[in-house]
Design an enzyme around this catalytic site. Structure first.
Site, PDB file in Angstrom:
ATOM      1  N   GLU A   1      18.289   5.144  42.423  1.00 20.07           N
ATOM      2  CA  GLU A   1      17.725   6.432  42.798  1.00 20.07           C
ATOM      3  C   GLU A   1      16.208   6.382  42.742  1.00 20.07           C
ATOM      4  O   GLU A   1      15.627   5.750  41.873  1.00 20.07           O
ATOM      5  CB  GLU A   1      18.200   7.523  41.839  1.00 20.07           C
ATOM      6  CG  GLU A   1      19.535   8.087  42.227  1.00 20.07           C
ATOM      7  CD  GLU A   1      19.973   9.185  41.274  1.00 20.07           C
ATOM      8  OE1 GLU A   1      19.348   9.338  40.209  1.00 20.07           O
ATOM      9  OE2 GLU A   1      20.939   9.865  41.603  1.00 20.07           O
TER      10      GLU A   1
ATOM     11  N   CYS B   1       8.879   8.319  41.461  1.00 19.49           N
ATOM     12  CA  CYS B   1       9.343   7.480  40.373  1.00 19.49           C
ATOM     13  C   CYS B   1      10.216   6.374  40.945  1.00 19.49           C
ATOM     14  O   CYS B   1      11.216   6.656  41.592  1.00 19.49           O
ATOM     15  CB  CYS B   1      10.137   8.369  39.444  1.00 19.49           C
ATOM     16  SG  CYS B   1      10.553   7.507  37.989  1.00 19.49           S
TER      17      CYS B   1
ATOM     18  N   CYS C   1      19.278  -2.987  33.087  1.00 25.39           N
ATOM     19  CA  CYS C   1      18.193  -3.365  32.167  1.00 25.39           C
ATOM     20  C   CYS C   1      18.767  -4.280  31.097  1.00 25.39           C
ATOM     21  O   CYS C   1      19.891  -4.085  30.657  1.00 25.39           O
ATOM     22  CB  CYS C   1      17.587  -2.111  31.524  1.00 25.39           C
ATOM     23  SG  CYS C   1      16.084  -2.457  30.578  1.00 25.39           S
TER      24      CYS C   1
ATOM     25  N   CYS D   1      17.754  -0.127  24.500  1.00 27.80           N
ATOM     26  CA  CYS D   1      17.207   0.978  23.712  1.00 27.80           C
ATOM     27  C   CYS D   1      18.358   1.927  23.396  1.00 27.80           C
ATOM     28  O   CYS D   1      19.134   2.281  24.290  1.00 27.80           O
ATOM     29  CB  CYS D   1      16.089   1.676  24.474  1.00 27.80           C
ATOM     30  SG  CYS D   1      14.741   0.540  24.871  1.00 27.80           S
TER      31      CYS D   1
ATOM     32  N   CYS E   1      18.939   5.223  25.380  1.00 31.42           N
ATOM     33  CA  CYS E   1      18.838   5.148  26.841  1.00 31.42           C
ATOM     34  C   CYS E   1      20.161   4.702  27.430  1.00 31.42           C
ATOM     35  O   CYS E   1      20.693   3.655  27.049  1.00 31.42           O
ATOM     36  CB  CYS E   1      17.728   4.177  27.235  1.00 31.42           C
ATOM     37  SG  CYS E   1      17.637   3.891  29.022  1.00 31.42           S
TER      38      CYS E   1
ATOM     39  N   ASN F   1      17.350  13.517  26.773  1.00 25.76           N
ATOM     40  CA  ASN F   1      18.456  13.911  27.654  1.00 25.76           C
ATOM     41  C   ASN F   1      19.723  13.237  27.167  1.00 25.76           C
ATOM     42  O   ASN F   1      19.858  12.021  27.299  1.00 25.76           O
ATOM     43  CB  ASN F   1      18.161  13.468  29.079  1.00 25.76           C
ATOM     44  CG  ASN F   1      17.110  14.359  29.695  1.00 25.76           C
ATOM     45  OD1 ASN F   1      17.388  15.443  30.168  1.00 25.76           O
ATOM     46  ND2 ASN F   1      15.869  13.899  29.637  1.00 25.76           N
TER      47      ASN F   1
ATOM     48  N   CYS G   1      24.111  16.568  41.484  1.00 24.02           N
ATOM     49  CA  CYS G   1      24.185  15.123  41.352  1.00 24.02           C
ATOM     50  C   CYS G   1      25.308  14.733  40.398  1.00 24.02           C
ATOM     51  O   CYS G   1      26.070  13.824  40.652  1.00 24.02           O
ATOM     52  CB  CYS G   1      22.845  14.603  40.828  1.00 24.02           C
ATOM     53  SG  CYS G   1      22.858  12.904  40.322  1.00 24.02           S
TER      54      CYS G   1
HETATM   55  N1  SAH Z   1      11.981   0.400  30.941  1.00 22.19           N
HETATM   56  C1  SAH Z   1      10.740   1.041  30.999  1.00 22.19           C
HETATM   57  C2  SAH Z   1      10.622   2.034  32.135  1.00 22.19           C
HETATM   58  C3  SAH Z   1      11.830   2.860  32.460  1.00 22.19           C
HETATM   59  S1  SAH Z   1      12.410   3.981  31.273  1.00 22.19           S
HETATM   60  C4  SAH Z   1      10.447   1.736  29.679  1.00 22.19           C
HETATM   61  O1  SAH Z   1      11.313   1.766  28.822  1.00 22.19           O
HETATM   62  O2  SAH Z   1       9.320   2.199  29.524  1.00 22.19           O
HETATM   63  C5  SAH Z   1      11.327   5.345  31.483  1.00 22.19           C
HETATM   64  C6  SAH Z   1      11.273   6.252  30.235  1.00 22.19           C
HETATM   65  O3  SAH Z   1      12.513   6.960  30.054  1.00 22.19           O
HETATM   66  C7  SAH Z   1      11.032   5.494  28.946  1.00 22.19           C
HETATM   67  O4  SAH Z   1       9.990   6.077  28.214  1.00 22.19           O
HETATM   68  C8  SAH Z   1      12.350   5.697  28.242  1.00 22.19           C
HETATM   69  O5  SAH Z   1      12.165   5.541  26.888  1.00 22.19           O
HETATM   70  C9  SAH Z   1      12.759   7.076  28.679  1.00 22.19           C
HETATM   71  N2  SAH Z   1      14.173   7.427  28.458  1.00 22.19           N
HETATM   72  C10 SAH Z   1      15.237   6.617  28.556  1.00 22.19           C
HETATM   73  N3  SAH Z   1      16.394   7.296  28.264  1.00 22.19           N
HETATM   74  C11 SAH Z   1      16.041   8.557  27.977  1.00 22.19           C
HETATM   75  C12 SAH Z   1      16.775   9.730  27.625  1.00 22.19           C
HETATM   76  N4  SAH Z   1      18.105   9.715  27.501  1.00 22.19           N
HETATM   77  N5  SAH Z   1      16.083  10.866  27.410  1.00 22.19           N
HETATM   78  C13 SAH Z   1      14.729  10.892  27.551  1.00 22.19           C
HETATM   79  N6  SAH Z   1      13.990   9.820  27.899  1.00 22.19           N
HETATM   80  C14 SAH Z   1      14.623   8.665  28.101  1.00 22.19           C
HETATM   81 FE1  SF4 Z   2      15.522  -0.487  29.549  1.00 20.46          FE
HETATM   82 FE2  SF4 Z   2      16.068   2.077  29.057  1.00 20.46          FE
HETATM   83 FE3  SF4 Z   2      14.834   0.631  27.190  1.00 20.46          FE
HETATM   84 FE4  SF4 Z   2      13.497   1.317  29.449  1.00 20.46          FE
HETATM   85  S1  SF4 Z   2      14.271   2.717  27.862  1.00 20.46           S
HETATM   86  S2  SF4 Z   2      13.582  -0.720  28.450  1.00 20.46           S
HETATM   87  S3  SF4 Z   2      15.186   1.251  30.953  1.00 20.46           S
HETATM   88  S4  SF4 Z   2      16.924   0.295  27.974  1.00 20.46           S
END
Ligand code: SAH
Ligand code: SF4
Length: 388
Positions: free
Chosen positions: A116, A130, A137, A141, A144, A323, A366
């Protein structure tokens, strides 16, 4: 930002292999374009620079998708180009527009490879796109949802540029005009870790920042990373892009849990790498992203620790309401807690750091159409994207 991995649509293994895809010229830097024209014999060496310049303008200034539209290129040369290369856009599987103007495209690059791309309008005409850098990935994290999906592959430079082209097609922003654009900023905050795909990300940035094309200033291009320290300097030197760091914690114990990459590159190393980021100044600040997790990282003491940690670094802070997604152990902090946290930052001189979610109406739609994870990732994006 979300990604669908619908493997049911992938070609069956017993099916005939698809014909080898022609290279898409949109993903080549100027030098690569010139070399490709010469290598394929489409253009003689002595004319390569001039021809490459003409073709470049058609692709990146006019946004053409058909060689026949290149009216200053001879018919035979057009045919030779079409034989060797393509300018086709990826398939748009779905397009949604929110009441607040947020637009979202589900783009299919290849069977089973979908991502997306989200356009988030700001006040006035400006807006940020974006983009994703990988499908999936490798970093897990814990908050995430993307991290629970394995990496499928890096996106190519052409696929990254294509996300920008798709948005400009939709906004009708061809030919490129420097003034008054709606697509004014790009953020690499979609799926994937851009610094694990730096070659393609750097090429894509070179292409979209070229003055004779999409011409987005490098100061309006932000790359977000979870903290791949050894790649920070190469990122700055190769792209001069703005840097965003997904920090989320102010001590190693907690950050190890939230962003496991921290075990490899702990905070001390990360902060040193950030301080050394090329071109850092008050006019070119680092954005620190901080997801608000209830009872985990949201106390006033942690806000103070954050201020301490960032001391001396030209910084902006982006508080992202978490989220939630199915199966997660985390919850989003309460609004008063987020405000208390933000107040500590405000007192230290960081203005309005809370990102309000955008485009909620299309997120609901969505969610009905695609996986829950996409809905959540897209809303995460809207919450954190900032247009300067
Ligand atoms: N991988 C890179 C870029 C993509 S993630 C990174 O981690 O920076 C973009 C942002 O979304 C990051 O700051 C990540 O920590 C945040 N993010 C991921 N999952 C999330 C969630 N469930 N709620 C809020 N932010 C989230
Ligand atoms: Fe990967 Fe999500 Fe961590 Fe960004 S926040 S590095 S997309 S696992």
């Amino acid at each position: 930002m979300g990604v669908t991995l619908d493997l049911s649509r992938a070609p069956k293994t017993d099916a005939a292999p698809p014909p080898a895809a022609k290279p898409n010229l949109s993903g080549l830097t100027r030098d690569q374009l010139r070399a490709a024209l010469v290598e394929t014999g489409v253009v003689p060496e002595d004319k390569a620079r001039m021809r490459a310049s003409q073709i470049w303008r058609w692709i990146h200034h006019h946004g053409v998708t058909d060689f026949a539209q290149m009216t200053n290129v001879a018919k035979e040369a057009q045919a030779a180009l079409a034989e060797a290369f393509t300018l086709a856009r990826p398939e748009i599987v779905e397009r949604q527009v929110s009441k607040d103007g947020t637009r979202k495209w589900l783009v299919r690059f290849a069977p089973g490879i979908e991502a997306e791309t989200v356009y988030i309008p700001d006040v006035g005409r400006a807006g940020a796109l974006c983009v994703s850098s990988q499908v999936g990935c490798t970093l897990n994290c814990s908050f995430c949802h993307t991290g629970t999906q394995t990496l499928v592959r890096n996106l190519t430079a052409a696929e990254i540029v294509a996300q920008v082209q798709v948005c400009r097609d939709d906004l009708e922003e061809w030919p490129s005009d420097k003034e008054d654009r709606r697509l004014s900023n790009i953020v690499f905050m979609g799926m994937g870790e851009p610094l694990y795909n730096l070659d393609n990300v750097a090429d894509a940035i070179e292409i979209i920042s070229d003055n004779e094309g999409v011409a987005l200033s490098r100061r309006r291009i932000t790359v977000s990373t979870s903290g791949v320290v050894p790649q920070l300097d190469p990122l700055g030197k190769r792209t001069a892009a703005m840097l965003a760091i997904s920090l989320h914690a102010t001590n190693d114990d907690l950050r190890n849990e939230l962003v496991p990459l921290n075990k490899k590159y702990p905070l001390e190393q990360l902060m040193a790498g950030i301080r050394a980021y090329p071109g850092l100044s008050n006019a070119r600040r680092v954005t620190f992203e901080y997801v608000m997790l209830k009872g985990v990282n949201d106390s006033p003491a942690e806000a103070k620790a954050l201020v301490q940690l960032l001391k001396g670094i030209p910084a902006k802070i982006n508080l992202i309401p978490f989220n939630p997604w199915p199966g997660t152990k985390y919850e989003c902090s309460d609004w008063p807690t987020i405000e208390r946290f933000a107040a500590v930052l405000n007192r230290a001189g960081y203005a309005s750091p809370i990102r309000t979610p955008r485009g909620r109406d299309i997120l609901a739609a969505c969610g009905q159409l695609k996986s829950e994870s996409e809905k959540i990732r897209a809303s995460a994006l809207r919450a954190m994207v900032q247009v300067d």
